[in-house]
Design an enzyme around this catalytic site. Structure first.
Site, PDB file in Angstrom:
ATOM      1  N   VAL A  43      85.277 -31.880 -28.358  1.00  0.00           N
ATOM      2  CA  VAL A  43      84.018 -32.716 -28.669  1.00  0.00           C
ATOM      3  C   VAL A  43      84.299 -34.043 -28.072  1.00  0.00           C
ATOM      4  O   VAL A  43      83.321 -34.756 -27.564  1.00  0.00           O
ATOM      5  CB  VAL A  43      83.843 -32.785 -30.182  1.00  0.00           C
ATOM      6  CG1 VAL A  43      84.811 -33.628 -30.715  1.00  0.00           C
ATOM      7  CG2 VAL A  43      82.508 -33.519 -30.257  1.00  0.00           C
ATOM      8  N   LYS A  44      85.623 -34.540 -27.656  1.00  0.00           N
ATOM      9  CA  LYS A  44      85.993 -35.932 -27.076  1.00  0.00           C
ATOM     10  C   LYS A  44      85.677 -36.115 -25.818  1.00  0.00           C
ATOM     11  O   LYS A  44      85.736 -36.958 -25.336  1.00  0.00           O
ATOM     12  CB  LYS A  44      87.454 -36.178 -27.518  1.00  0.00           C
ATOM     13  CG  LYS A  44      87.661 -36.291 -29.216  1.00  0.00           C
ATOM     14  CD  LYS A  44      86.759 -37.440 -29.682  1.00  0.00           C
ATOM     15  CE  LYS A  44      87.397 -37.628 -31.285  1.00  0.00           C
ATOM     16  NZ  LYS A  44      86.669 -38.669 -32.047  1.00  0.00           N
ATOM     17  N   ASP A  45      85.577 -34.818 -24.915  1.00  0.00           N
ATOM     18  CA  ASP A  45      84.881 -34.996 -23.678  1.00  0.00           C
ATOM     19  C   ASP A  45      83.682 -35.712 -23.592  1.00  0.00           C
ATOM     20  O   ASP A  45      83.490 -36.444 -22.733  1.00  0.00           O
ATOM     21  CB  ASP A  45      84.781 -33.356 -23.259  1.00  0.00           C
ATOM     22  CG  ASP A  45      86.131 -32.760 -23.159  1.00  0.00           C
ATOM     23  OD1 ASP A  45      87.164 -33.319 -23.311  1.00  0.00           O
ATOM     24  OD2 ASP A  45      86.041 -31.554 -22.413  1.00  0.00           O
TER      25      ASP A  45
END
Length: 495
Positions: A43-45
């Site tokens: 999700v940190k992309d």
């Protein structure tokens, strides 16, 4: 996501939502949002792209400027993706306690990784990143305080969820808390567009920082001041640092979060494994914790209820953590029994003898002999390393020479120069004739044959290799390796 795209950055977001049908409580539905579908698997992309592009728009990030950030890994990996594509040097600061895989992925993507002592916890790595930014004039995204963190998730993750469940009312959304950006942003979108959906946060049971009700101290720039007194180390890497991020505190103050639930490390790992074994969903410890919370919540709701859990990343980030502690490298007894059920290719039975002796190999040609001699005696580095590209012994020999800082000339016998199969076989025969050994690698120092990988490792371990290099005038340093055989893959060490 199908189709043609101009950049890998176009693939960030629009991740799928999947029903965990087998693991949902009877009569209820637990769905998971698979953020592992992002290009770098988490999700940190989204966060990385959102913070970098916001900084580009407001001018706080200059072309070519170095980016530095403190992270447990996934934000750093997302930043490495974005910075690689956009051309920004990247330095990641990470506490030494986080998994080794994350460091290697970051370095593979071109980032520098600066480790901080585990005893200093999350605040130590945050303070170090700020110190480096001040000293060198680097750009610090400040993921724990940056309003663009939550805004990115509100506009992307949150609105995707709203669209995905427009015709199927969502009773609850469950997420863990790292920076708090995901739950803050998604929560805002749900409050606006799906107000009946409850927003549930979960945190480690042994480190119930948010549930404690004890306030976090902040500096004037909203950065945390000191560790929270309730914090304890926990296995959910990426969740619950030793402080309450300002982004999280804002979500609490604004009433975005309806409830905070606790989940244990054992539950997290149990449900991560169940997702893998029963649903085929490969995820990390935090995702297991989120799913465990979502499933328990769903079981408390009326039949027909629908709950969505964030599956934030992939399980490959956790190979060196307790999640994989019970996963064997070698065969267990059940697997050995399967192996023994048929006669071929077994470790506990001798290989069958060939029916007839193989025909003797032809002698090498004079041309091939002259070619190999010229390589051994020719100009260039006095250490000549004959190798194959796909050979574990060659890889290990290279690692040893590289660790010693030795300059060497490598002759790849499966390289383009030896694309002609007959010529390559002739050269291999010539090397075997000269060295007295048919195997690869083979090492020569100043024209003297040293041997293959075994002889090279033995010479190193006995302390003789340094003397051979000195006699040949080859510069080198200490390898820092006690036993050169440790460089071999484990399956070869065991044989």
């Amino acid at each position: 996501m199908g189709g043609r795209h101009g950049s890998v950055l176009d693939l960030i977001g629009n991740t799928p939502v999947v029903l965990a049908e087998k693991l949902s409580p009877p009569g209820r539905e637990v769905w998971v949002k698979l953020e592992s579908a992002n290009p770098l698997g988490s999700v940190k992309d989204r966060l990385a792209l959102g913070l970098i592009e916001a900084a580009e728009r407001d001018g706080s990030l200059k072309p070519g400027q170095t980016v530095v950030e403190a992270t447990s890994g996934n934000t750093g990996i997302g930043l490495a993706l974005v910075c690689a594509r956009k051309g920004y040097p990247l330095v990641i600061v990470m506490a030494e306690s986080f998994s080794v895989e994350r460091r290697k992925i970051l370095r593979f993507l071109g980032a520098k990784v600066v480790l901080t002592p585990a005893s200093l916890k999350g605040t130590g790595m945050v303070d170090k990143a700020r110190e480096l930014a001040r000293e060198h004039g680097w750009f610090l995204p400040r993921q724990f305080e940056n309003e663009n963190n939550a805004l990115t998730h509100e506009l992307t993750t949150g609105m995707e969820i709203v669209a995905d469940f427009a015709d199927a009312p969502l009773d609850a959304f469950v997420s863990g808390l790292g920076t708090g950006g995901t739950i803050a942003g998604v929560g805002r979108a749900l409050k606006k567009h799906s107000p009946q959906t409850r927003v549930i946060a979960c945190e480690p049971a042994n480190s119930a920082v948010l549930s404690s009700g004890i306030a976090q101290a902040y500096a004037t720039d909203n950065s945390p001041v000191g560790s929270h007194p309730v914090f304890r180390p926990h296995p959910m890497q990426g969740w619950a640092p030793d402080f309450i991020p300002h982004v999280t505190q804002q979500a609490i103050d604004q009433g975005v979060i309806d409830e905070i639930r606790l989940v244990s490390g054992d539950e997290a790992m149990e449900w991560s494994r169940k997702l893998a074994c029963e649903e085929g969903i490969f995820c990390g410890i935090t995702s297991g914790a989120t799913f465990a919370t979502a499933r328990k919540l769903a079981s408390e709701l009326p039949p027909g209820s629908r709950v969505l859990a964030m599956v934030a990343d992939t399980g490959e980030r956790y190979m060196s953590t307790p999640l994989f502690a019970d996963i064997l490298e070698d065969m267990d007894e059940g697997e050995m029994e399967i192996s023994r059920s048929t006669p071929g290719a077994r470790f506990d039975a001798p290989a069958p003898m060939p029916a007839a002796p193989a025909a003797p190999a032809p002698e090498p040609s004079a041309e091939a002999l002259d070619h190999v001699k010229a390589l051994i005696e020719g100009a260039g580095a006095p250490l000549v390393f004959f190798s194959l590209e796909w050979c574990e012994f060659c890889w290990s020999g290279r690692k040893l020479l590289d660790a010693m800082g030795v300059a060497y000339r490598e002759i790849a016998l499966d390289g383009s120069e030896y694309a002609d199969v007959e010529w390559a076989a002739d050269v291999r025969r010539a090397l075997g004739k000269i060295s007295g050994a048919p195997t690869v690698p083979q090492v020569f120092i100043a024209g003297q044959h040293i041997g293959g990988a075994t002889e090279l490792f033995d010479a190193h371990n006995a302390g003789d290799l340094a003397g051979l290099l000195d006699d040949a005038g080859v510069a080198h340093g200490p390898s820092g390796i006690d036993n050169a055989y440790s460089l071999l893959p484990k399956w070869l060490q065991a044989r």
